[in-house]
Design a protein around this motif. Structure first.
Motif, PDB file in Angstrom:
ATOM      1  N   ASP A 116       3.932 -10.799   8.884  1.00 44.03           N
ATOM      2  CA  ASP A 116       4.891 -10.415   7.844  1.00 44.03           C
ATOM      3  C   ASP A 116       4.791  -8.915   7.550  1.00 44.03           C
ATOM      4  OD1 ASP A 116       7.042 -11.162   6.383  1.00 44.03           O
ATOM      5  OD2 ASP A 116       5.919 -11.950   4.685  1.00 44.03           O
ATOM      6  N   PHE A 117       4.912  -8.156   8.607  1.00 43.79           N
ATOM      7  CA  PHE A 117       4.761  -6.697   8.587  1.00 43.79           C
ATOM      8  C   PHE A 117       5.990  -6.047   7.965  1.00 43.79           C
ATOM      9  CE2 PHE A 117       5.454  -2.577  10.499  1.00 43.79           C
ATOM     10  CZ  PHE A 117       4.204  -2.007  10.669  1.00 43.79           C
ATOM     11  N   GLN A 118       5.778  -5.116   7.026  1.00 44.77           N
ATOM     12  CA  GLN A 118       6.886  -4.356   6.437  1.00 44.77           C
ATOM     13  C   GLN A 118       6.409  -2.950   6.130  1.00 44.77           C
ATOM     14  OE1 GLN A 118       8.831  -6.153   3.068  1.00 44.77           O
ATOM     15  NE2 GLN A 118      10.533  -4.721   3.097  1.00 44.77           N
ATOM     16  N   ILE A 119       7.234  -1.964   6.524  1.00 47.40           N
ATOM     17  CA  ILE A 119       6.860  -0.567   6.317  1.00 47.40           C
ATOM     18  C   ILE A 119       8.113   0.262   6.067  1.00 47.40           C
ATOM     19  CG2 ILE A 119       6.987   0.090   8.760  1.00 47.40           C
ATOM     20  CD1 ILE A 119       4.430   1.776   8.258  1.00 47.40           C
ATOM     21  N   LEU A 179       0.852  -1.180   0.000  1.00 50.53           N
ATOM     22  CA  LEU A 179       0.000   0.000   0.000  1.00 50.53           C
ATOM     23  C   LEU A 179       0.893   1.238   0.000  1.00 50.53           C
ATOM     24  CD1 LEU A 179      -2.970   1.050   0.328  1.00 50.53           C
ATOM     25  CD2 LEU A 179      -2.541   1.050   2.786  1.00 50.53           C
ATOM     26  N   LYS A 180       0.579   2.206  -0.856  1.00 52.99           N
ATOM     27  CA  LYS A 180       1.420   3.396  -0.990  1.00 52.99           C
ATOM     28  C   LYS A 180       0.614   4.650  -0.683  1.00 52.99           C
ATOM     29  CE  LYS A 180       4.192   1.246  -4.645  1.00 52.99           C
ATOM     30  NZ  LYS A 180       4.649   1.330  -6.059  1.00 52.99           N
ATOM     31  N   VAL A 181       1.238   5.550   0.071  1.00 54.05           N
ATOM     32  CA  VAL A 181       0.667   6.863   0.343  1.00 54.05           C
ATOM     33  C   VAL A 181       1.482   7.882  -0.440  1.00 54.05           C
ATOM     34  CG1 VAL A 181       0.210   8.618   2.091  1.00 54.05           C
ATOM     35  CG2 VAL A 181      -0.137   6.206   2.628  1.00 54.05           C
ATOM     36  N   LEU A 182       0.808   8.688  -1.251  1.00 51.75           N
ATOM     37  CA  LEU A 182       1.486   9.636  -2.123  1.00 51.75           C
ATOM     38  C   LEU A 182       1.485  11.032  -1.522  1.00 51.75           C
ATOM     39  CD1 LEU A 182       0.062   8.550  -5.612  1.00 51.75           C
ATOM     40  CD2 LEU A 182       2.147   7.767  -4.461  1.00 51.75           C
ATOM     41  N   SER A 183       2.606  11.729  -1.729  1.00 54.83           N
ATOM     42  CA  SER A 183       2.722  13.136  -1.362  1.00 54.83           C
ATOM     43  C   SER A 183       3.369  13.872  -2.523  1.00 54.83           C
ATOM     44  CB  SER A 183       3.577  13.289  -0.094  1.00 54.83           C
ATOM     45  OG  SER A 183       3.773  14.649   0.230  1.00 54.83           O
ATOM     46  N   ASN A 184       2.642  14.831  -3.088  1.00 59.64           N
ATOM     47  CA  ASN A 184       3.099  15.543  -4.288  1.00 59.64           C
ATOM     48  C   ASN A 184       3.388  14.572  -5.430  1.00 59.64           C
ATOM     49  OD1 ASN A 184       3.003  18.045  -2.912  1.00 59.64           O
ATOM     50  ND2 ASN A 184       5.064  17.713  -2.091  1.00 59.64           N
ATOM     51  N   GLY A 185       2.561  13.553  -5.537  1.00 56.44           N
ATOM     52  CA  GLY A 185       2.694  12.598  -6.624  1.00 56.44           C
ATOM     53  C   GLY A 185       3.754  11.530  -6.422  1.00 56.44           C
ATOM     54  N   PRO A 224       5.530   8.524  -3.693  1.00 55.66           N
ATOM     55  CA  PRO A 224       5.238   7.743  -2.474  1.00 55.66           C
ATOM     56  C   PRO A 224       6.071   8.226  -1.292  1.00 55.66           C
ATOM     57  CG  PRO A 224       6.576   6.455  -4.008  1.00 55.66           C
ATOM     58  CD  PRO A 224       6.177   7.698  -4.737  1.00 55.66           C
ATOM     59  N   CYS A 225       5.420   8.408  -0.155  1.00 56.60           N
ATOM     60  CA  CYS A 225       6.134   8.811   1.064  1.00 56.60           C
ATOM     61  C   CYS A 225       6.022   7.740   2.142  1.00 56.60           C
ATOM     62  CB  CYS A 225       5.603  10.142   1.588  1.00 56.60           C
ATOM     63  SG  CYS A 225       3.854  10.122   2.054  1.00 56.60           S
ATOM     64  N   VAL A 226       5.043   6.856   2.031  1.00 54.43           N
ATOM     65  CA  VAL A 226       4.899   5.731   2.951  1.00 54.43           C
ATOM     66  C   VAL A 226       4.529   4.497   2.150  1.00 54.43           C
ATOM     67  CG1 VAL A 226       3.660   4.747   4.914  1.00 54.43           C
ATOM     68  CG2 VAL A 226       4.166   7.194   4.882  1.00 54.43           C
ATOM     69  N   MET A 227       5.216   3.383   2.429  1.00 51.13           N
ATOM     70  CA  MET A 227       4.873   2.086   1.835  1.00 51.13           C
ATOM     71  C   MET A 227       4.632   1.108   2.975  1.00 51.13           C
ATOM     72  SD  MET A 227       7.534   1.757  -1.371  1.00 51.13           S
ATOM     73  CE  MET A 227       6.920   0.105  -1.722  1.00 51.13           C
ATOM     74  N   PHE A 228       3.553   0.351   2.837  1.00 50.13           N
ATOM     75  CA  PHE A 228       3.168  -0.557   3.915  1.00 50.13           C
ATOM     76  C   PHE A 228       2.627  -1.848   3.308  1.00 50.13           C
ATOM     77  CE2 PHE A 228      -0.381  -1.880   6.832  1.00 50.13           C
ATOM     78  CZ  PHE A 228       0.439  -2.533   7.729  1.00 50.13           C
ATOM     79  N   GLN A 229       3.007  -2.974   3.931  1.00 50.02           N
ATOM     80  CA  GLN A 229       2.605  -4.279   3.417  1.00 50.02           C
ATOM     81  C   GLN A 229       2.529  -5.277   4.567  1.00 50.02           C
ATOM     82  OE1 GLN A 229       5.378  -6.197   0.666  1.00 50.02           O
ATOM     83  NE2 GLN A 229       3.674  -6.729  -0.662  1.00 50.02           N
ATOM     84  N   ALA A 230       1.603  -6.202   4.464  1.00 44.69           N
ATOM     85  CA  ALA A 230       1.496  -7.279   5.449  1.00 44.69           C
ATOM     86  C   ALA A 230       0.843  -8.476   4.781  1.00 44.69           C
ATOM     87  CB  ALA A 230       0.683  -6.842   6.665  1.00 44.69           C
TER      88      ALA A 230
END
Length: 285
Positions: A198-201, A51-57, A59-65
């Motif tokens: 299997d948490f990854q961020i 999962l990606k959170v975008l800032s100014n187009g 990605p600023c945060v990536m999260f996966q489980a």
């Protein structure tokens, strides 16, 4: 919360994970150990992309489980994995935000069973540690928001990694058998169990669409440990210098006592002069 207003219906909720049906509460310690070994094996792909959170187009945060589940006391667990990560479901992250030293990841799931307005919020921070000479990001808290105004807050201060890396752990959970990296921060949180498998961020230094090299929770080089090692090294140096001074002072004291008694070895010049005088006295008639 009484039975009449329970947020989760009393029914069995099943989730298909890695081709088999299982529930988190029925896993045995042996199954957990085998699962951890499997997740650490190369090629064990996760079912959904991060999962990606975008800032100014960008990605600023990536999260996966591999799996995301929660459970209210006395009720059956709710599996949110597909709702959170499936591209077909597309969880709402519009309330997420990123700044230089703070970030918030908000996953809004809407109504899930008896839960109204269910959301999970992760608060992250970015801090520079002089002892390690680098920036570290941390997940400060994880919150479960439900029924409009209810909130269960978990402290997650043990979830951190260098900002140049991504953080990974086989289990980030409030369960003791998974090391309880999520600790209840309120009385309401004690009624809930929250588990990421299997948490990854990664946050604050996302340079591409992929995770940076992993900093696993099994490693021990953390900011606190690094600061402890540096402090120990400084103490050892101070102790070594103090011992050196003590030995030097003892030698000076012993030399002073010998000189006061006249009990000291003559220098080579004194020995040569003494021998010359003795020889001269023998040559006298």
């Amino acid at each position: 919360m009484g039975a009449a207003t329970s947020p989760v219906r009393d029914e069995v909720l099943r989730a298909q994970v890695d081709g088999q049906l299982r529930t988190e509460e029925s896993s045995t310690p042996d199954d957990i150990t085998k699962g951890r070994k499997l997740l650490q094996m190369p090629g064990a792909a996760l079912p959904f992309p991060p999962l990606k959170v975008l800032s100014n187009g960008r990605p600023c945060v990536m999260f996966q489980a591999r799996r995301l589940s929660l459970r209210y006391q006395g009720q059956k667990q709710v599996d949110l994995t597909e709702r959170a990560f499936s591209p077909q479901k597309s969880v709402d992250t519009s309330q997420s935000a990123c700044r230089r030293d703070r970030a918030t990841l908000v996953m809004r799931f809407g109504d899930v069973d008896d839960l109204r307005g269910l959301a999970i919020r992760l608060q992250l921070s970015n801090t520079f540690y002089e002892a390690s000479g680098q920036w570290w990001f941390s997940v400060d808290s994880v919150s479960v928001v439900y029924n409009a105004s209810q909130e269960a807050v978990f402290n997650a201060s043990d979830v951190y990694a260098p900002s140049s890396s991504s953080y990974h752990c086989a289990h980030v959970s409030s369960l003791d058998r998974h090391s309880a990296l999520l600790r209840p921060g309120s009385d309401n949180a004690r009624r809930w169990t929250l588990t990421f498998v299997d948490f990854q961020i990664q946050a604050f230094n996302v340079t591409s669409g992929r995770f940076s090299p992993v900093s696993d929770c099994a490693t021990f080089l953390t900011p606190a440990v690094l600061m402890g090692l540096v402090t120990s090294l400084i103490l050892l140096l101070v102790l070594a210098y103090a011992l050196h001074l003590l030995v030097h002072l003892n030698r000076m004291e012993d030399d002073g006592e010998r000189k006061a008694r006249g009990d000291f070895l003559p220098s080579p010049e004194q020995l040569e002069r003494c021998c010359a005088e003795n020889a001269a006295e023998k040559d006298l008639p």
